[in-house]
Design a protein around this motif. Structure first.
Motif, PDB file in Angstrom:
ATOM      1  N   PHE A 185       1.042  -1.041   0.189  1.00  0.00           N
ATOM      2  CA  PHE A 185      -0.415   0.243  -0.331  1.00  0.00           C
ATOM      3  C   PHE A 185       0.860   1.262  -0.364  1.00  0.00           C
ATOM      4  CE2 PHE A 185      -1.913   3.494   1.911  1.00  0.00           C
ATOM      5  CZ  PHE A 185      -2.813   3.712   1.608  1.00  0.00           C
ATOM      6  N   PHE A 186       2.200   1.359   0.539  1.00  0.00           N
ATOM      7  CA  PHE A 186       3.100   2.183   1.229  1.00  0.00           C
ATOM      8  C   PHE A 186       3.568   2.679  -0.481  1.00  0.00           C
ATOM      9  CE2 PHE A 186       3.629   1.654   5.564  1.00  0.00           C
ATOM     10  CZ  PHE A 186       2.260   2.672   6.027  1.00  0.00           C
ATOM     11  N   ALA A 187       3.767   1.312  -1.036  1.00  0.00           N
ATOM     12  CA  ALA A 187       4.694   1.755  -3.190  1.00  0.00           C
ATOM     13  C   ALA A 187       3.539   1.920  -3.661  1.00  0.00           C
ATOM     14  CB  ALA A 187       4.691   0.678  -2.899  1.00  0.00           C
ATOM     15  N   SER A 188       1.613   2.215  -3.405  1.00  0.00           N
ATOM     16  CA  SER A 188       0.784   2.200  -4.481  1.00  0.00           C
ATOM     17  C   SER A 188       0.554   3.930  -5.043  1.00  0.00           C
ATOM     18  CB  SER A 188      -0.488   2.067  -3.694  1.00  0.00           C
ATOM     19  OG  SER A 188      -1.188   2.877  -2.684  1.00  0.00           O
ATOM     20  N   PRO A 189       0.209   4.044  -5.846  1.00  0.00           N
ATOM     21  CA  PRO A 189       0.048   5.553  -6.345  1.00  0.00           C
ATOM     22  C   PRO A 189      -1.095   6.658  -5.220  1.00  0.00           C
ATOM     23  CG  PRO A 189       0.188   4.122  -8.191  1.00  0.00           C
ATOM     24  CD  PRO A 189      -0.160   3.411  -6.716  1.00  0.00           C
ATOM     25  N   ALA A 191      -1.199   5.900  -1.802  1.00  0.00           N
ATOM     26  CA  ALA A 191      -1.101   6.161  -0.837  1.00  0.00           C
ATOM     27  C   ALA A 191      -0.866   7.777  -0.277  1.00  0.00           C
ATOM     28  CB  ALA A 191       0.175   5.481  -0.476  1.00  0.00           C
ATOM     29  N   GLU A 192       0.134   8.820  -0.790  1.00  0.00           N
ATOM     30  CA  GLU A 192      -0.055   9.582  -0.250  1.00  0.00           C
ATOM     31  C   GLU A 192      -1.077  10.494   0.651  1.00  0.00           C
ATOM     32  OE1 GLU A 192       2.915  13.780  -1.102  1.00  0.00           O
ATOM     33  OE2 GLU A 192       1.413  13.296  -2.630  1.00  0.00           O
ATOM     34  N   ALA A 193      -2.072  10.760  -0.708  1.00  0.00           N
ATOM     35  CA  ALA A 193      -3.225  11.320  -0.345  1.00  0.00           C
ATOM     36  C   ALA A 193      -3.520  10.701   0.398  1.00  0.00           C
ATOM     37  CB  ALA A 193      -3.919  11.918  -2.241  1.00  0.00           C
ATOM     38  N   ASP A 194      -4.728   9.629   0.555  1.00  0.00           N
ATOM     39  CA  ASP A 194      -4.148   8.696   1.434  1.00  0.00           C
ATOM     40  C   ASP A 194      -4.493   9.550   2.917  1.00  0.00           C
ATOM     41  OD1 ASP A 194      -6.790   6.660   2.984  1.00  0.00           O
ATOM     42  OD2 ASP A 194      -4.830   6.226   4.128  1.00  0.00           O
ATOM     43  N   MET A 195      -3.209   8.962   2.861  1.00  0.00           N
ATOM     44  CA  MET A 195      -2.636   9.796   4.843  1.00  0.00           C
ATOM     45  C   MET A 195      -2.412  11.611   4.736  1.00  0.00           C
ATOM     46  SD  MET A 195       0.072   7.141   5.518  1.00  0.00           S
ATOM     47  CE  MET A 195       0.968   6.821   3.514  1.00  0.00           C
ATOM     48  N   LEU A 196      -2.036  11.559   3.364  1.00  0.00           N
ATOM     49  CA  LEU A 196      -2.038  13.542   3.530  1.00  0.00           C
ATOM     50  C   LEU A 196      -3.303  13.947   3.902  1.00  0.00           C
ATOM     51  CD1 LEU A 196       0.664  15.523   3.698  1.00  0.00           C
ATOM     52  CD2 LEU A 196       0.856  15.453   1.463  1.00  0.00           C
ATOM     53  N   TYR A 197      -3.668  13.513   3.268  1.00  0.00           N
ATOM     54  CA  TYR A 197      -6.043  14.401   3.203  1.00  0.00           C
ATOM     55  C   TYR A 197      -6.536  13.723   3.855  1.00  0.00           C
ATOM     56  CZ  TYR A 197      -2.058  17.332   0.161  1.00  0.00           C
ATOM     57  OH  TYR A 197      -0.915  18.091   0.050  1.00  0.00           O
ATOM     58  N   PRO A 198      -6.278  12.786   4.963  1.00  0.00           N
ATOM     59  CA  PRO A 198      -6.927  12.238   5.151  1.00  0.00           C
ATOM     60  C   PRO A 198      -8.388  13.025   5.887  1.00  0.00           C
ATOM     61  CG  PRO A 198      -5.671  12.601   7.541  1.00  0.00           C
ATOM     62  CD  PRO A 198      -4.990  12.968   5.852  1.00  0.00           C
ATOM     63  N   TRP A 291      10.569   4.803  -1.165  1.00  0.00           N
ATOM     64  CA  TRP A 291      11.307   3.851  -0.243  1.00  0.00           C
ATOM     65  C   TRP A 291      10.203   3.020  -0.947  1.00  0.00           C
ATOM     66  CZ3 TRP A 291      11.300   0.108   2.947  1.00  0.00           C
ATOM     67  CH2 TRP A 291      12.190  -0.674   2.818  1.00  0.00           C
ATOM     68  N   PHE A 292       9.636   2.321  -0.350  1.00  0.00           N
ATOM     69  CA  PHE A 292       8.565   1.846  -0.431  1.00  0.00           C
ATOM     70  C   PHE A 292       8.425   1.053  -1.874  1.00  0.00           C
ATOM     71  CE2 PHE A 292       7.754   3.442   3.657  1.00  0.00           C
ATOM     72  CZ  PHE A 292       7.627   2.423   4.393  1.00  0.00           C
ATOM     73  N   ARG A 293       8.615   2.366  -2.381  1.00  0.00           N
ATOM     74  CA  ARG A 293       8.450   1.812  -4.111  1.00  0.00           C
ATOM     75  C   ARG A 293       9.484   1.512  -4.980  1.00  0.00           C
ATOM     76  NH1 ARG A 293       7.201   6.864  -8.306  1.00  0.00           N
ATOM     77  NH2 ARG A 293       7.386   5.550  -9.096  1.00  0.00           N
TER      78      ARG A 293
END
Length: 380
Positions: A185-189, A191-198, A291-293
């Motif tokens: 999940f952390f490597a997925s496209p 992931a950032e929006a999910d955690m940065l703008y929840p 890094w996870f990617r």
């Protein structure tokens, strides 16, 4: 975005400064014990989603014991600038982070150092010690055991290739309750929006994420795994093996601490959590997630494969919290380290701590770290 130059808060015995031209970056470091030249260097590499600040409780004690303790914001994090989250993702492979560590040691005027890594920083530290044991002469892995590079196929030139079975991702997705690995999940496209703008906001997300991986969350009862099958991995907490339909923000939300619990947190008060949240609002999370990617995909695998069959030969310690599932996430890794690392000093699991052991139990953590460093002849 490539980082922020905003300073850390001032703490007694700690200073911050910048190291320029480290693989094209300006690296922000925290350091303690800098007043006296010639002290042995201890390089401290943070994990995700943290920064050099995660070592703030450990560094003064290392300095008092006679060491020069240095913690950088690694590429993709905090006040280090010059990285590009939207550029070549290969810039965030383990090899690149290990090269950063090597350059930091050299820039500070040292020929060798002890290296300590937490979470993904443990992988970086282990790889650095594997590749450059002449520089990184002792190793402490924290919360993430590394049991060596993957083995290459052997004596298979005259054998027909076997068709591959289902991947772990496919096996997890095929479970009656479909699941996915958090690393994937952390490597997925998304992931950032999910955690940065929840929906609950970044601060609340981070509070919940730190909580569920700590000893404060009552659901953490780690134990060794045997097979590594999808069925067995699905017994891990939901923050490691997630429901397939959910992101991480929704995964940890139901187990967030109550407001009064969060306000009374003794090891990560709101002021420190705010520091993390503000930093990630400025930098974004993609640099950290790159890094996870690399780790879960093919990027950088050829470099790691080059060292297949090599083992870590420097004195090595594994430190973790007793309530940290990360210790057992890779089935059998601890036992393989014990049996294959010729200078494995031991495994130290600390009471009252989960994944964030150096923040949750800094006194016990530092005592274990100093016992190891002094035992390797690193006493000043």
């Amino acid at each position: 975005m490539s980082g922020s130059t905003k300073d850390y808060p001032t703490l007694p015995g700690l200073r911050q400064r910048r190291l320029h031209d480290i693989e094209g970056m300006s690296v922000r470091i925290l350091e303690a014990g800098f007043e006296t030249p010639g002290r042995p260097l201890v390089l401290l590499l943070h994990g995700f989603p943290e920064m050099a600040w995660s070592w703030r409780k450990v560094m003064p004690a290392l300095a008092q014991a006679g060491f020069h303790a240095v913690a950088p914001d690694q590429r993709g994090y905090g006040g280090t600038t010059g990285w590009d989250a939207e550029g070549d993702p290969a810039a965030f492979r383990t090899h690149a982070y290990a090269t950063d560590a090597l350059r930091i040691v050299s820039a500070l005027g040292y020929r060798f150092a002890a290296v300590v890594g937490h979470d993904f920083g443990s992988m970086v530290a282990a790889y650095a010690a594997l590749v450059r044991p002449d520089v990184f002469r002792s190793l402490v892995m924290v919360s993430f055991p590394f049991d060596g590079p993957p083995a290459l196929p052997f004596d298979d030139a005259d054998h027909a290739a076997n068709p591959p079975g289902p991947s772990l991702a496919e096996a997890l997705a095929a479970l009656p309750r479909p699941r996915k690995d958090s690393m994937a999940f952390f490597a997925s496209p998304e992931a950032e929006a999910d955690m940065l703008y929840p929906p609950q906001g970044l601060h609340a997300f981070l509070r919940a994420y730190f909580h569920v991986k700590s000893a404060d969350w009552p659901g953490n009862h780690p134990h060794p795994l045997t097979s590594g099958s999808a069925e067995e991995l699905a017994t891990l907490p939901h923050y490691y093996i997630m429901d397939r339909a959910l992101g991480m923000a929704a995964t940890v939300l139901p187990d967030a601490p109550r407001p009064e619990q969060a306000a009374a947190n003794p090891w990560l008060p709101d002021a420190d959590l705010d520091l993390y949240a503000r930093a990630f609002r400025r930098t974004g999370l993609q640099g950290a997630l790159n890094w996870f990617r690399c780790h879960t995909g093919p990027i950088g695998q050829a470099e790691i494969a080059l060292f297949s069959g090599r083992t870590i030969e420097v004195p090595t310690l594994f430190l973790s919290g007793k309530a940290d599932w990360g210790t057992y996430r890779k089935p059998g890794a601890l036992e393989r380290m014990r049996s294959t690392y010729p200078r494995m000093a031991g495994v130290n699991l600390i009471d009252g701590a989960g994944h964030w052991v150096q923040q949750e139990q800094p006194e016990r953590f530092t005592a274990g770290l100093l016992d190891f460093l002094r035992g390797q002849g690193s006493t000043p």
